[in-house]
Each structure stands twice: as C-alpha cells, then as structure tokens.
Design an enzyme around this catalytic site. Structure first.
Site, mmCIF file in Angstrom:
data_model
loop_
_atom_site.group_PDB
_atom_site.id
_atom_site.type_symbol
_atom_site.label_atom_id
_atom_site.label_comp_id
_atom_site.label_asym_id
_atom_site.label_seq_id
_atom_site.Cartn_x
_atom_site.Cartn_y
_atom_site.Cartn_z
ATOM 1 N N ASN A 408 24.283 -37.502 49.818
ATOM 2 C CA ASN A 408 25.684 -37.660 49.434
ATOM 3 C C ASN A 408 26.585 -37.710 50.662
ATOM 4 O O ASN A 408 27.076 -38.775 51.038
ATOM 5 C CB ASN A 408 26.110 -36.525 48.501
ATOM 6 C CG ASN A 408 27.497 -36.749 47.931
ATOM 7 O OD1 ASN A 408 27.759 -37.778 47.315
ATOM 8 N ND2 ASN A 408 28.408 -35.807 48.137
ATOM 9 N N ASP A 409 26.788 -36.597 51.315
ATOM 10 C CA ASP A 409 27.755 -36.534 52.417
ATOM 11 C C ASP A 409 27.370 -37.396 53.605
ATOM 12 O O ASP A 409 28.239 -37.975 54.267
ATOM 13 C CB ASP A 409 27.926 -35.084 52.881
ATOM 14 C CG ASP A 409 28.499 -34.201 51.783
ATOM 15 O OD1 ASP A 409 29.168 -34.746 50.890
ATOM 16 O OD2 ASP A 409 28.251 -32.988 51.805
ATOM 17 N N ILE A 410 26.072 -37.519 53.890
ATOM 18 C CA ILE A 410 25.652 -38.238 55.098
ATOM 19 C C ILE A 410 25.770 -39.746 54.958
ATOM 20 O O ILE A 410 25.572 -40.485 55.928
ATOM 21 C CB ILE A 410 24.214 -37.864 55.500
ATOM 22 C CG1 ILE A 410 23.217 -38.296 54.426
ATOM 23 C CG2 ILE A 410 24.111 -36.374 55.785
ATOM 24 C CD1 ILE A 410 21.764 -38.137 54.849
ATOM 25 N N SER A 449 28.316 -30.158 48.432
ATOM 26 C CA SER A 449 29.610 -29.819 49.020
ATOM 27 C C SER A 449 30.775 -30.103 48.085
ATOM 28 O O SER A 449 31.910 -29.749 48.380
ATOM 29 C CB SER A 449 29.808 -30.589 50.336
ATOM 30 O OG SER A 449 29.883 -31.979 50.084
#
Length: 480
Positions: A408-410, A449
């Site tokens: 997700n975040d990366i 997150s």
C-alpha cells in the site's frame, strides 16, 4: 578457569560476531553468517560459565535450558509475518535484563561496602563481581554508578518502548500516534527528572533515586513509542534494536565484560545505521521519528477521485500472456497470505515463455528491512532478478505490466502528489507509470497505516481482489 582463556574465547567470539554481521549483508553468505553467530554465542556462553567468578552452575544450566527451549519453540511457531513484532518483543527482554543487571550491580556495591566497612570482612573472602567491586577505588565506584545508571535508563526505555512497538505491530495497540496532553513537555520533564536522579544517586549512592529514574524512563519509553504512528514502526523497531545494544554495552562496562561491550556496540551502531538508512528511504528525519512527529496529517489531504475497477483472473492472464516485461512488487500482504511460492511459480512460467520478470523491493516493504528478500529467497526466486527500489524505479515507464501483491504505502503516488499526506516526500515505487497495473488485495481497505492510495483509482490500474495465494494459484492455471 584462568582469565586468559576467557579473554581469548571472548576475542574469538567477538570476531565471529563481526563476521556474522558482515555476512548478513548478502543473501549468498547469510546462512554461513548465521552459523558464525551461533558458534560465537555458544563459545561466549561456555567461556562465561567456566571463567573467573563462575558459580551457581545448576541454576545457570536450568535457565539456559529454559531459554533454549522457549527460543526453539518460538522459532518453529512464529510465521515470517510475525518477525517484526517478534524482534520488538526480543528487544524488550534485552532492556528488562539491563534493568535487572543494573539493580543487581547497585545491590552488590552496597553489600561489598557493608561487608568491608561494617563487618570488617577480608577482601580475599569475596568472590565474583563482589571481588571486582571491592578492589575499585572511590572514583571507580562513582564511574561504575554512572555506568549502571545509564544501563538502567536505556534498558527501561527499551523495555516499555519495545512492548508498545510489539503491541502496535501485532494489532493489539492502536497504530495511530497517540500522545498525552503536552506530550513533548512530559517527555522533557521525565528526562529532567532522570538527570536530577543521576546527580542525587551519584552523590548519595541511595537506591531510591534509581527507582525514580527507572519509573521516569519507563514512562519515556511508553509515551515516546505511543506517540509514533504505525507507518513509522519499521524505523522504531530498528531504533529500539540500537537502544538495546547501547543498554547491553553500558551493562558490559558495569560488569567489566569486554565481550558484552563489543557486542552491545555492534548491535547499537548497526541499529543506528539501519535506522538512518530507513529514515532516508522514507524521507523522514530521524529526530522527528523518535520524537513522535509522524502519524498525523499537516492539513486536509487531496480527495481521491474515480473508482476501483475489479478484474478477474482470466483478464490478468490474458494481459500477462501478451506482455513482454513484468515487474512484481511484493508487500506485507504477500507474507500474510504466504503466497511467495505461488509468486515464484508464476515467475518461472512467465520466464519460461521468454518474458522479462523482475522484482522491485522497497527498503521498508513488509515492515522490516529484508523481509521480502527473505521470503523470495525461501521460495527460490533467483537473486539476480530481485532489485532494490533505486535500481529499478526508472524502468517502470518501459514496463508492460506491474503486479502489486499486498502493498500500500510503498506504491502510493500521494507521497509525491499530496504535500499534506502523512507519507509526503517518502520515496515510493512508481509502478503507476507502467502500461498496466494489477493490484492483488483482499479488499478495499487502506492498509496498516490507514492512508488512502490513489493508485487503486487510476485508469491503468485493475484490482485483483481476493487472498493473494488463492488468486495467484487460480491465475497459474490460465498462464499457457
């Protein structure tokens, strides 16, 4: 046993530990490096048990047996997805051990002083650490007090901080950044109380200021890590690793154990370096991380427009059969689904058809550096096609298909496009620049997150919903 043998054994063990740490930098040498560490630790324990000041053999062997059994059970039961929280839990034990050893050293100082000054006991009758303390001058005793004070302080912070980090990584504690009112002021007040306690303890030698400092340090560790958002937990785990090393080094000075000093310094410095590397990979300031400056937004985030478009396995298979180049981006979701073997088989089949298949690894993928590399190595994915972010990021525009598996975040473009995003400025894998993007994901959630990802709404992105392992196994039957 003569002290010369113990010293020589410690030197050999220290060399083995250094070789172990150096060997872990490469996948080809990692297995050998682990054995270096095992042999070094076995040698260190043996030399300590039979060296000067040894005693309580039965108790020592019982405790070693219990610890070895518990460690073996954990190693057999813990999944790779649980490694980050396991590491955090292990750090908490190191911190707690530093606190207990520091307290014991203080008790021994008082016992020796009482035995010599009050009872008039002969110094030759003292053994072990008591004999070492008895031979110290007043100045050396004061230095010893400072060393054990620092060991307890760092150990207490490490203990509660690691417990909170474990809770956040395991999902048992809210992963959001949570602070008490006047957060930084409270941390500063606890630090000032600790300094005052040091002065008090240094001048009086009383146990009470140690207790006050310990309580203040326990609070700092708890409040400091509670104030750090979940997306920064990889850095926190590495940072706590560094703390545990410095705590061990401080206790090594207290006990006069050279090997403990060397090992503590190795762990402390390597953890600090790794924390710096990870902060750089996330475009974060190390100071802002440890002070809890991450986890919330600085303003309203950009609205995400569009909708997530789903695709079935046959659609993914058709595109892959037509593609010439594929980049696979693994993440924590792949580890949770234990889909690495399916990913490896997909790679084999695509490469057998003459297609270029490579892997793009973000430094903090999987919540722990190297997490994805280990999983792919376990599944026997060739080392030479597993590339770091900086090596492959520029190749996405010429790539036909990018497959995101549980990340997700990366891979979040908001890191570049939205200055108010919690991950603004964080270097990410620019997979959206590929001609087609497939995202294997369980559902439409925002990830660990809690940050929304505009990638999922882009026109060239299709959502391949379902358990990653099951989805990929279904896809494999359609790759002709």
């Amino acid at each position: 046993m003569d002290i010369g043998f113990t010293t020589a054994a410690y030197v050999v063990a220290a060399v083995l530990f250094i070789l172990s740490l150096g060997g872990l930098s490469g996948q080809e040498s990692a297995k050998r490096a682990v054995w270096y560490g095992i042999v070094g630790m076995a040698l260190a324990i043996t030399a300590t048990l039979i060296g000067p000041g040894s005693g309580l053999w039965l108790l020592s062997l019982i405790l070693i047996g219990i610890g070895g059994y518990v460690g073996m059970q954990l190693a057999q039961r813990v999944q790779m997805t649980q490694m980050p929280e396991l590491v955090a839990a292990m750090h908490s034990l190191v911190g707690l051990a530093a606190v207990f050893v520091g307290f014991n050293a203080d008790f021994e100082i008082d016992n020796v002083r009482y035995a010599l000054d009050v009872n008039g006991q002969d110094i030759s009758a003292l053994t072990g650490f008591a004999a070492v303390v008895a031979k110290k001058t007043a100045v050396e005793i004061n230095i010893l007090r400072v060393e054990l004070f620092l060991g307890i302080f760092i150990g207490a912070i490490t203990f509660t901080g690691s417990v909170v980090a474990y809770g956040k990584l395991a999902g048992r504690v809210n992963s959001k950044a949570i602070k008490l009112p006047g957060g930084h002021a409270l941390n500063a007040a606890a630090a000032i109380i600790s300094v005052i306690s040091l002065i008090w303890y240094f001048n009086s030698g009383q146990f009470f200021p140690l207790v006050i400092m310990t309580l203040a340090a326990l609070f700092i560790g708890w409040h400091l890590i509670m104030g750090i958002g979940g997306a920064d937990m990889p850095v926190v785990v590495s940072m706590l690793n560094s703390y545990s090393g410095w705590a061990a080094a401080a206790i090594g000075f207290s006990l006069g154990n050279d090997l403990l000093i060397v090992v503590g310094a190795l762990v402390g410095s390597s953890g600090a370096i790794l924390s710096y590397i990870m902060c750089k990979a996330m475009n974060r300031s190390f100071v802002s991380v440890i002070l809890g400056g991450f986890g919330g937004t600085s303003g309203p985030q950009m609205a995400v427009e569009g909708e997530q478009v789903a695709i079935e396995a046959d659609g993914v298979a058709a595109t892959l059969n037509d593609a010439d180049s594929v980049i696979i981006i693994p993440g924590y979701g792949m580890a949770v689904a234990q889909a690495q073997q399916a990913v490896s088989e997909l790679t084999k089949r695509l490469r057998a058809k003459g297609k270029s298949v490579r892997f793009a690894i973000h430094p903090v993928a999987g919540r722990l550096p190297g997490h994805m590399n280990v999983l792919l190595a376990e599944a026997k994915v060739p080392y030479d096609i597993v590339l770091e972010m900086d090596e492959i990021n520029d190749d996405f525009p010429e790539t036909d298909v990018a497959i995101v598996i549980g990340s997700n975040d990366i891979v979040n473009p908001a890191a570049q496009d939205d200055p108010n995003s919690p991950i603004a400025g964080m270097p990410v894998l620019e997979c959206w620049k590929a001609k087609q993007v497939f995202v294997s994901k369980r559902g439409q959630g925002t990830g660990y997150s809690g940050i929304e990802n505009p990638l999922f709404f882009k026109e060239n992105t299709r959502m391949f919903y379902g358990d990653a392992k099951e989805s990929l196994n279904k896809l494999l039957t359609m790759i002709d």
